[in-house]
Design a protein around this motif. Structure first.
Motif, PDB file in Angstrom:
ATOM      1  N   LEU A  83       1.112  -1.197   0.346  1.00  0.00           N
ATOM      2  CA  LEU A  83      -0.085  -0.041   0.039  1.00  0.00           C
ATOM      3  C   LEU A  83       1.125   0.932   0.269  1.00  0.00           C
ATOM      4  N   VAL A  84       1.823   1.713   0.871  1.00  0.00           N
ATOM      5  CA  VAL A  84       2.566   2.601   1.193  1.00  0.00           C
ATOM      6  C   VAL A  84       3.042   2.778  -0.478  1.00  0.00           C
ATOM      7  N   VAL A  85       3.623   1.680  -1.111  1.00  0.00           N
ATOM      8  CA  VAL A  85       4.223   1.810  -2.651  1.00  0.00           C
ATOM      9  C   VAL A  85       4.032   2.463  -3.540  1.00  0.00           C
ATOM     10  N   THR A  86       2.784   1.634  -3.317  1.00  0.00           N
ATOM     11  CA  THR A  86       1.301   2.281  -4.549  1.00  0.00           C
ATOM     12  C   THR A  86       1.314   3.479  -4.686  1.00  0.00           C
ATOM     13  N   ILE A  87       0.813   4.068  -3.297  1.00  0.00           N
ATOM     14  CA  ILE A  87       0.830   5.010  -2.942  1.00  0.00           C
ATOM     15  C   ILE A  87       1.795   6.525  -3.569  1.00  0.00           C
ATOM     16  N   GLY A  88       3.306   6.017  -2.437  1.00  0.00           N
ATOM     17  CA  GLY A  88       4.061   6.874  -3.337  1.00  0.00           C
ATOM     18  C   GLY A  88       4.427   6.759  -5.014  1.00  0.00           C
ATOM     19  N   VAL A  89       4.580   5.746  -5.820  1.00  0.00           N
ATOM     20  CA  VAL A  89       4.453   5.768  -6.830  1.00  0.00           C
ATOM     21  C   VAL A  89       3.661   6.494  -7.396  1.00  0.00           C
TER      22      VAL A  89
END
Length: 332
Positions: A6-12
């Protein structure tokens, strides 16, 4: 793993919004800068502020993006679909920015979503893709071309007896307003597209329920990243829109910006349709330029731009599919 995904996807997603900002900053200000109605830095600052403000004007486009295009299963599997979709869109944004080609960040995102979903054997709602993406992709440039031509014809008729120098000065001032309106419409459209993706990620992770209002921090984060990206400026694409299609004068720049802004507001508020600001402003410039004479438009440049529009979705889809397969092998 789910929290990490989730964190990676929101960051991207936020990085995609940043690339969207500098890739599409030319849409709002290229005509104003090329006609010297605004200095480049003043234009970028104005566009950044108006992009930020436009992001808070509605949520209809965000809901259109987050619902009815692809099925994203809950858990890390669905999250990697979004990650791959965003990576495909970012890759295409950077490629087209490098070559100074005003392609659509929106359709790069949609192509990435479809490509990643197909690679994951997830459901693609083709009726939704047709209705929400493909039809507006064809209709909006045609409308921009025709309305731009008509608006410019109306301006030429109304100001046919005006002193050329005084008219040029007046339209240079008016372009400040039309460029601001264009930037506001860009924020209204493009910030919401990323909001829709972030909401999808939150629903997949069971942090939010489907149908809930967009969290305030999502709106602020997306608006801020789009604004920062816009202020960074996309000079390569600015030259293409401002000078390579046609040599614009203040009346033509005002007509193109007013046309594009009006179409974006109509699409956003009346139809909740996620249209491409790039398609609309580029076609409006072509329509406005054709009022001089048909050959005044550099149709060879225009042809390359339009060809890029058709390549955008399949190219972003191919990259997204490849990214999904890599991620799937690495983490599943």
């Amino acid at each position: 793993m789910d929290t990490f995904a989730l964190v990676v996807t929101i960051g991207v997603a936020l990085f995609f919004t940043y690339t969207n900002g500098f890739h599409d900053s030319a849409n709002a200000i290229a005509t104003s800068v090329s006609t010297r109605a605004l200095t480049p830095r003043a234009a970028l600052l104005m566009a950044a502020v108006m992009n930020f403000a436009g992001a808070f004007l509605g949520s209809g486009v965000a809901k259109t993006v987050s619902e009815g295009l692809i099925e994203t299963p809950h858990g890390s599997h669905g999250m990697w679909i979004l990650f791959a979709a965003l990576t495909g869109a970012i890759t295409w944004n950077l490629i087209t920015w490098y070559f100074g080609l005003p392609s659509s960040s929106s359709h790069a995102l949609f192509g990435g979503m479809v490509g990643a979903a197909l690679a994951a054997s997830s459901t693609v709602y083709w009726s939704g893709v047709l209705e929400k993406v493909v039809i507006p992709m064809f209709v909006s440039p045609v409308v921009g071309l025709c309305v731009g031509y008509l608006v410019m014809c109306a301006i030429l008729w109304f100001f046919r007896r005006a002193t050329p120098r005084r008219a040029q000065r007046g339209f240079r001032i008016a372009q400040t307003v039309s460029a601001a309106g264009m930037a506001l419409g860009h924020g209204l459209q493009d910030a919401q597209k990323t909001m829709g993706i972030v909401v999808m990620a939150l629903v997949i992770a069971d942090v939010e329920d489907e149908g809930d209002a967009i969290p305030w921090w999502v709106k602020v984060a997306c608006a801020l990243m789009l604004s920062l990206g816009t202020y960074a400026g996309g000079w390569r694409i600015m030259r293409t829109l401002g000078r390579r299609i046609i040599d614009l004068q203040p009346p033509q720049g005002f007509a193109a910006e007013t046309t594009a802004a009006g179409i974006m507001y109509t699409a956003s508020f009346m139809f909740h349709a996620p249209i491409s600001t790039t398609h609309v402003i580029t076609s409006a410039i072509m329509g406005v330029g054709a009022t001089k004479r048909v050959k005044a438009v550099r149709w060879g440049v225009a042809k390359n731009i339009v060809a890029g529009w058709f390549i955008t979705m399949p190219a972003a889809a191919a990259v997204a599919a490849a990214v999904y397969w890599v991620v799937h092998l690495a983490f599943e």
